[in-house]
Design a protein around this motif. Structure first.
Motif, PDB file in Angstrom:
ATOM      1  N   THR A   1      -7.537  -3.686   0.220  1.00 20.83           N
ATOM      2  CA  THR A   1      -6.307  -4.235   0.813  1.00 20.83           C
ATOM      3  C   THR A   1      -6.524  -5.616   1.420  1.00 20.83           C
TER       4      THR A   1
ATOM      5  N   ASP B   1       0.848  -1.197   0.000  1.00 20.89           N
ATOM      6  CA  ASP B   1       0.000   0.000   0.000  1.00 20.89           C
ATOM      7  C   ASP B   1       0.885   1.250   0.000  1.00 20.89           C
TER       8      ASP B   1
ATOM      9  N   ILE C   1      -4.042   0.929  -3.187  1.00 17.00           N
ATOM     10  CA  ILE C   1      -4.682  -0.395  -3.276  1.00 17.00           C
ATOM     11  C   ILE C   1      -6.043  -0.265  -2.609  1.00 17.00           C
ATOM     12  N   ASP C   2      -7.092  -0.282  -3.398  1.00 21.82           N
ATOM     13  CA  ASP C   2      -8.435  -0.329  -2.828  1.00 21.82           C
ATOM     14  C   ASP C   2      -8.805  -1.808  -2.741  1.00 21.82           C
TER      15      ASP C   2
ATOM     16  N   ASP D   1      -5.995   6.140  -4.334  1.00 20.41           N
ATOM     17  CA  ASP D   1      -6.046   4.977  -3.446  1.00 20.41           C
ATOM     18  C   ASP D   1      -5.112   3.944  -4.059  1.00 20.41           C
TER      19      ASP D   1
ATOM     20  N   GLU E   1      -4.504   7.933   0.344  1.00 22.32           N
ATOM     21  CA  GLU E   1      -4.902   7.274   1.591  1.00 22.32           C
ATOM     22  C   GLU E   1      -3.728   7.094   2.538  1.00 22.32           C
ATOM     23  N   GLU E   2      -2.588   6.687   2.015  1.00 22.56           N
ATOM     24  CA  GLU E   2      -1.469   6.372   2.908  1.00 22.56           C
ATOM     25  C   GLU E   2      -0.572   7.572   3.177  1.00 22.56           C
TER      26      GLU E   2
HETATM   27 CA    CA Z   1      -6.461   1.618   0.123  1.00 25.58          CA
END
Ligand code: CA
Ligand code: IPD
Ligand code: CA
Ligand code: CA
Length: 266
Positions: free
Chosen positions: A92, A48, A89-90, A87, A71-72
């Motif tokens: 996860t 991610d 990795i949507d 995003d 997101e991260e």
């Molecule tokens: Ca994500």
């Protein structure tokens, strides 16, 4: 006035999402939990973070003045009119378990409006794209939401947040929705669910508690495919409640969810 051609933004987003998706796919086998966020079920993997860093690097190398929200990595300000919403990795949890429904999602906002969006689903070989006003595509082929059906014939996708309090309430809402629809799907990736609405693989989608990176790209894709996207009582779709469905089905699903308090935590 926007400062960038949405088609150029889409091309950059698509190249970047393809590259990021390939890197993530290569790293899926043997991946583990690196950290947790809001709850023990809210997991983060090394991928991610690595994929978001790669995406930020590629986008800002091409367009150094842009802002990014991911997101991260959080929010980074810019001086242009463009903001990228990422995003990495949507889905996860799907990614962690070696499942296929996870996606790289990249949207470009110009002057506060999403004008281009890409959702790459590498394990399925699908890249969904849309530019505002230009229709929706999967692997370059036009896609369209299924025609509206009555609610009791609708296949409805939904998702759940990471806190047990929210999930307890979402389970109560679901208990009342399930007997009223054809069936429910919980795919595990909001962007993939929305692209499912966009290509008629489900009729509708609803969820409470999403963040902009979950929906920014896929919401444009669903809308460009003919679905209506909104929240409760005419409010825009957002963290309180996100509904996507074509035609009269939107209103039927809305009117079912509204008295159930689908937009409250419990
Ligand atoms: Ca994500
Ligand atoms: C999650 C997924 C899931 C949805 C959650 C999201 P993440 O995103 O989209 O399907 O139900 O609300 O947070 O954490 O896998 O990027
Ligand atoms: Ca997400
Ligand atoms: Ca997450």
């Amino acid at each position: 006035m926007t400062t960038a051609d949405p088609a150029d933004l889409l091309a950059l987003a698509a190249d970047t999402a393809r590259e990021a998706g390939a890197v993530a796919a290569d790293g899926q086998a043997g991946i583990g939990v690196l950290d947790t966020k809001s709850s023990p079920t809210d997991v983060v993997t090394a991928m991610d973070r690595a994929v978001e860093e790669l995406i930020r690097k590629r986008l800002l190398a091409a367009r150094p003045g842009d802002a990014v929200l991911g997101e991260e990595g959080g929010a980074a300000a810019g001086e242009s009119a463009v903001r990228w919403i990422v995003d990495p990795i949507d889905g996860t949890v799907n990614y962690l378990y070696g499942r296929e429904d996870w996606a790289v999602s990249i949207a470009a906002e110009a002057d506060g409006e999403v004008v281009a969006g890409v959702v790459a689903v590498p394990a399925r070989g699908d890249v969904y794209t849309a530019v505002l006003g230009g229709g929706a595509f999967c692997n370059g082929e036009p896609i369209a939401a299924a025609p509206a059906v009555p609610l009791d014939l609708a296949l409805v996708a939904t998702g759940f947040g990471y806190s047990s309090e929210r999930r307890a309430h979402q389970a109560e809402v679901l208990r009342q929705v399930l007997p009223r629809v054809r069936d429910i799907r919980r795919g595990g990736a909001a962007a993939v669910d929305l692209c499912g609405v966009a290509r008629g693989r489900c009729n509708a989608y609803y969820e409470r508690g999403l963040n902009p990176w979950d929906w920014a790209a896929a919401s444009l894709i669903a809308q460009e495919a003919g679905a209506r996207v909104g929240g409760l009582n005419g409010a825009p779709a957002g963290p309180d409640l996100f509904i996507a469905a074509p035609g009269d089905l939107f209103g039927e699903l809305h009117d079912l969810l509204e008295p159930l308090g689908a937009d409250t935590d419990g």
